[in-house]
Design a protein around this motif. Structure first.
Motif, PDB file in Angstrom:
ATOM      1  N   SER A 183       0.846  -1.196   0.000  1.00  0.00           N
ATOM      2  CA  SER A 183       0.000   0.000   0.000  1.00  0.00           C
ATOM      3  C   SER A 183       0.881   1.246   0.000  1.00  0.00           C
ATOM      4  O   SER A 183       1.882   1.304   0.709  1.00  0.00           O
ATOM      5  N   PRO A 184       0.520   2.268  -0.782  1.00  0.00           N
ATOM      6  CA  PRO A 184       1.330   3.494  -0.818  1.00  0.00           C
ATOM      7  C   PRO A 184       1.483   4.134   0.557  1.00  0.00           C
ATOM      8  O   PRO A 184       2.538   4.703   0.867  1.00  0.00           O
ATOM      9  N   PHE A 212       6.001   1.308  -5.871  1.00  0.00           N
ATOM     10  CA  PHE A 212       5.937   1.307  -4.408  1.00  0.00           C
ATOM     11  C   PHE A 212       7.326   1.504  -3.814  1.00  0.00           C
ATOM     12  O   PHE A 212       7.525   2.323  -2.910  1.00  0.00           O
ATOM     13  N   LEU A 215       8.536   5.029  -4.395  1.00  0.00           N
ATOM     14  CA  LEU A 215       7.868   5.956  -3.487  1.00  0.00           C
ATOM     15  C   LEU A 215       8.501   5.915  -2.103  1.00  0.00           C
ATOM     16  O   LEU A 215       8.728   6.960  -1.472  1.00  0.00           O
ATOM     17  N   TYR A 216       8.802   4.702  -1.622  1.00  0.00           N
ATOM     18  CA  TYR A 216       9.460   4.567  -0.319  1.00  0.00           C
ATOM     19  C   TYR A 216      10.816   5.262  -0.330  1.00  0.00           C
ATOM     20  O   TYR A 216      11.135   6.067   0.573  1.00  0.00           O
TER      21      TYR A 216
END
Length: 346
Positions: A183-184, A212, A215-216
């Motif tokens: 999950s984002p 994902f 984004l992390y």
């Protein structure tokens, strides 16, 4: 890149016994698996928390302490502690104790939990799924940072008026990872807090997780942190490539289709399982050459620090599981290390 194992201590039908192993039998096997993992050079052994009949581990710290007494070098991790339905103070104390008993080898992986049995069992409302994890993770971070803890309390936790929390771990701070399923929100949370991330990839194409991971890493760097990534996936090995598939198929089908019926997934078929062990799929099933090739492919895609495999998705003959562990350590690991070793003089 470090290779390791994780397990939930599953106890489904054993084809050799004609029945599931008893809880005592399964725990005995688990200890043997962990000892062998260290003996063949694997770096991490992780044990996850579940509260279902088909899994024997509901108290990861206790099981890891038993492993600590029989090993000397391997890192000992939870995969995961369901922090949302637990007490952060007791969790910290348990893993600080494990860290002392193991000579500084403990790691605490926390998550919200992919199964939800612990919530009603311990009196929590699933409507508070996200809020519970946020508040308890904040308290856990406070416990890591301060020996005398001042905590104002919240919806789910009581105030702590400058009290000491003991024992303190050997490692300062105690290593803490956040585990996520993609999950984002989980990526942003781990990145913002500067926590290492364990990403579970158990179905579909691994490429769909690339946004994902990005984004992390982007979030971590924006907040002044260095991102650290580990991956977790399903696998099984045998000397013969087709034998690995044949042995793993019934166990995987039994477990994944039971979970799938509960969650509304499409049934896992032999055809899909065969695809999943190709480079485009999520499972590491095959001989050492195939598995090593896939490990290196995931390294190219994600650049993780670690990859952990669950080699017993469903109960397989114990001797075969031990052999799979041996092959991972003695055949796959050297292949991966040779491929990733910097060129001489480089």
């Amino acid at each position: 890149m470090e290779l390791g194992l994780y397990t939930f201590g599953e106890r489904t039908l054993d084809p050799d016994l004609g029945r599931p192993p008893t809880a005592e039998e399964r725990l005995r096997r688990l200890l043997e698996e962990a000892e062998l993992a260290e003996g063949v050079g694997l770096g991490v052994y992780a044990v996850g928390e579940h509260h279902r009949e088909e899994y024997v581990v509901s108290a990861p710290a206790v099981v890891l302490a038993a492993i600590a007494a029989r090993t000397k070098r391997i890192r000992l991790s939870s995969a995961v502690v369901v922090l949302s339905s637990d007490d952060p103070i007791r969790v910290f104390q348990q893993f600080a104790t494990l860290d002392l008993l193991s000579g500084g080898r403990a790691e605490l992986w926390v998550g919200r939990g992919s199964f939800v049995e612990s919530f009603p069992l311990f009196g929590y409302n699933l409507e508070d799924y996200e809020a519970l994890f946020e508040e308890k993770l904040a308290l856990l971070l406070k416990l890591r940072e301060e020996e005398k803890v001042f905590w104002p309390g919240g919806r789910f936790t009581k105030p702590i008026p400058g009290l000491g929390v003991y024992p303190r771990p050997k490692q300062n701070p105690l290593p803490l990872w956040v585990a996520a399923g993609g999950s984002p929100e989980s990526a942003v949370r781990a990145g913002r807090l500067g926590l290492p991330l364990v990403l579970g990839i158990i179905a579909g194409s691994p490429k769909r997780f690339l946004p994902f991971v990005e984004l992390y890493r982007k979030t971590a760097r924006e907040h002044g942190h260095t991102p650290r990534l580990a991956l977790a996936a399903h696998g099984f090995l045998a000397e013969d490539d087709e034998e690995a598939f044949r042995l793993a198929l019934p166990a995987f089908l039994q477990v994944m289709n039971k979970i799938g019926r509960e969650r509304g997934w499409r049934p896992l078929t032999p055809e899909y399982f065969a695809w999943s062990r190709t480079l485009e799929g999520a499972d590491f099933i095959g001989d050492p050459e195939r598995v090593a090739e896939k490990v290196l492919y995931w390294h190219e895609l994600f650049r993780p620090e670690r990859l952990l495999l669950q080699l017993s998705v469903g109960t397989l003959p114990h001797a075969r599981v031990l052999r799979a562990i041996e092959l991972l350590g003695t055949e796959v690991l050297p292949r991966v290390e040779r491929a990733l070793r910097p060129p001489a003089g480089g």
